[in-house]
Design a protein around this motif. Sequence first.
Motif, PDB file in Angstrom:
ATOM      1  N   THR A 241      12.064  44.505  11.708  1.00  0.00           N
ATOM      2  CA  THR A 241      12.467  43.582  12.727  1.00  0.00           C
ATOM      3  C   THR A 241      11.624  41.991  12.450  1.00  0.00           C
ATOM      4  OG1 THR A 241      10.702  44.659  14.043  1.00  0.00           O
ATOM      5  CG2 THR A 241      12.879  45.435  14.334  1.00  0.00           C
ATOM      6  N   PRO A 243      11.257  38.298  11.693  1.00  0.00           N
ATOM      7  CA  PRO A 243      12.107  37.412  11.701  1.00  0.00           C
ATOM      8  C   PRO A 243      12.487  36.977  10.221  1.00  0.00           C
ATOM      9  CG  PRO A 243      10.031  36.691  13.065  1.00  0.00           C
ATOM     10  CD  PRO A 243       9.777  37.867  12.484  1.00  0.00           C
ATOM     11  N   VAL A 246      15.356  39.548   9.240  1.00  0.00           N
ATOM     12  CA  VAL A 246      16.478  39.196  10.086  1.00  0.00           C
ATOM     13  C   VAL A 246      17.234  37.854   9.809  1.00  0.00           C
ATOM     14  CG1 VAL A 246      17.385  38.478  12.524  1.00  0.00           C
ATOM     15  CG2 VAL A 246      15.573  40.217  12.274  1.00  0.00           C
ATOM     16  N   GLU A 247      16.265  36.899   8.999  1.00  0.00           N
ATOM     17  CA  GLU A 247      17.033  35.763   8.447  1.00  0.00           C
ATOM     18  C   GLU A 247      17.593  36.087   7.206  1.00  0.00           C
ATOM     19  OE1 GLU A 247      17.916  31.946   7.176  1.00  0.00           O
ATOM     20  OE2 GLU A 247      17.465  32.857   9.260  1.00  0.00           O
ATOM     21  N   SER A 250      20.932  37.672   8.337  1.00  0.00           N
ATOM     22  CA  SER A 250      21.857  36.512   8.617  1.00  0.00           C
ATOM     23  C   SER A 250      22.330  35.484   7.561  1.00  0.00           C
ATOM     24  CB  SER A 250      21.015  35.548   9.532  1.00  0.00           C
ATOM     25  OG  SER A 250      20.474  36.054  10.705  1.00  0.00           O
ATOM     26  N   LYS A 425      25.327  42.608  14.832  1.00  0.00           N
ATOM     27  CA  LYS A 425      24.451  41.648  14.851  1.00  0.00           C
ATOM     28  C   LYS A 425      23.241  41.984  13.768  1.00  0.00           C
ATOM     29  CE  LYS A 425      25.182  40.205  19.629  1.00  0.00           C
ATOM     30  NZ  LYS A 425      24.609  40.105  21.015  1.00  0.00           N
ATOM     31  N   PRO A 426      22.695  41.160  13.069  1.00  0.00           N
ATOM     32  CA  PRO A 426      21.565  41.290  12.246  1.00  0.00           C
ATOM     33  C   PRO A 426      20.352  41.692  12.899  1.00  0.00           C
ATOM     34  CG  PRO A 426      22.437  38.859  11.923  1.00  0.00           C
ATOM     35  CD  PRO A 426      23.249  39.403  12.889  1.00  0.00           C
ATOM     36  N   GLU A 427      20.274  41.312  14.175  1.00  0.00           N
ATOM     37  CA  GLU A 427      18.895  42.003  14.668  1.00  0.00           C
ATOM     38  C   GLU A 427      18.989  43.487  15.218  1.00  0.00           C
ATOM     39  OE1 GLU A 427      19.273  37.660  16.005  1.00  0.00           O
ATOM     40  OE2 GLU A 427      20.601  39.280  15.992  1.00  0.00           O
ATOM     41  N   ALA A 430      18.769  45.332  12.033  1.00  0.00           N
ATOM     42  CA  ALA A 430      17.303  45.252  11.558  1.00  0.00           C
ATOM     43  C   ALA A 430      16.225  46.390  12.190  1.00  0.00           C
ATOM     44  CB  ALA A 430      16.610  43.979  11.780  1.00  0.00           C
ATOM     45  N   LYS A 431      16.721  46.420  13.536  1.00  0.00           N
ATOM     46  CA  LYS A 431      16.177  47.370  14.405  1.00  0.00           C
ATOM     47  C   LYS A 431      16.633  49.078  13.892  1.00  0.00           C
ATOM     48  CE  LYS A 431      15.027  48.673  19.230  1.00  0.00           C
ATOM     49  NZ  LYS A 431      15.012  50.379  18.787  1.00  0.00           N
TER      50      LYS A 431
END
Length: 443
Positions: A241, A243, A246-247, A250, A425-427, A430-431
Amino acid sequence: MKKRLSLIVSVTTMLALMTAACGGANEPSSNGGSGNAGGEKAKITVWHNFSGDDLRAKAVRELIENYKTNNPNVEVDAQAIPVDGYRQRLSTVAAANEMPDVFFVYAGSQSQEFYDAGLLQPITELADENPDWKNNFMEGAFDRFSFEEGQIYSAPLAMSATSFLYYNKDLFDANGVTVPTTWTELMAAVKTFNDKGITPIALGNKAPWVAQSTIIGSLADRVTGTEWFLKAVKGDGASFTDPQFVEALSKFKELVDNKAFQEGANSIDNTQAEQYFVQGKAAMMVSGAWTLTNLAASATDEQIAPIEVTTLPAIEGGAGAAGTISGGAGGGFALSKKTTGAAKDAALDLIYAVSGPDGQKAIAESNSMVMYKMELDESKVSPLYFKAFNLAKESGITPVYDAYLSAEAGEAINNGLQGLMMGDKPEDIAKKLQDAQVRSTQQ
């Protein structure tokens, strides 16, 4: 691990498969002795997934047949199981602790889980008896097959180079596009090819491992760096999770949003994507070394002639190195913990017959990457394979995600990438990945 495997099928189904598939071949009392030990007899079962018509599959099957011919006192029950069903079949017998004597196993999470479940025994004695063979493997070849110090549990039959960037030089030249070396240049190329009505990148992600294995491992490494990934796998000061990951997701979504892939990429398989690319309908394809083997068997010389190969472009500001390929050791043949006596001797002989120097050479000449040093005869392989082989030798190797993640976490990222292609969504992805990896490490 044992608890998780036992949930795969019912006891009734397992018993039926055990009876049909293994036939009690691991019982040393019925095997007699090894075909290489004083003319005594042995019987072994062998499972693998080299069932197709590609050159590597044919090469491996021929190596097994040669072993059978050269060892008439060894009865070899060899089953070639289609790739799509192989993992399930193997997991089914694993749940009952009834493995074949010799079986093809993938490096990484699958072999680790079988080791954790007490289903494997080492083949270290082969390495000790053949030091020149052992020492001729490339660096890192045994990393994912060494679960305890000083022990080796398989020898890879392949280099699992998974993220070559194949491109059609004729399409690039005709449309005034230079081969991208940065992310900015890649996105510019995507726009140009879309404007010209040409699919920028062919992708067949019906089996959801494809996008993970061929794209995200290499792409994410350029953003996060390898050290971060290995820490995230262990939960040691890094999390999926974070950044930077997540990038990375993305960046993949940026490809999707800019129509880098053809319509319906989640509904066609990798072979269909290869054909789409080689027919000149797409300018690029990110794929593994298996594509070299497939194209050598199925494409014409005219189709292959304009195809070149390179690495994915660098990502500006990323923590990872450019000029790398995701990969590592491919699968290899493993030895069941239950195989003993003459059957074990015969099984080890067969593993060496397939994985030894002659086997490595035969597989390399089938246009399949190996992690074994040799002088490759250019006349015996396709020109494209020869280029890729040299590129792989010069490139750094970064992790393939599913070789390090738990099985549950690997499934989470595979399905998550399909979800990203459909608007997730990427977030959120990731989770889900982080949660799955944490659950697996806590079991």
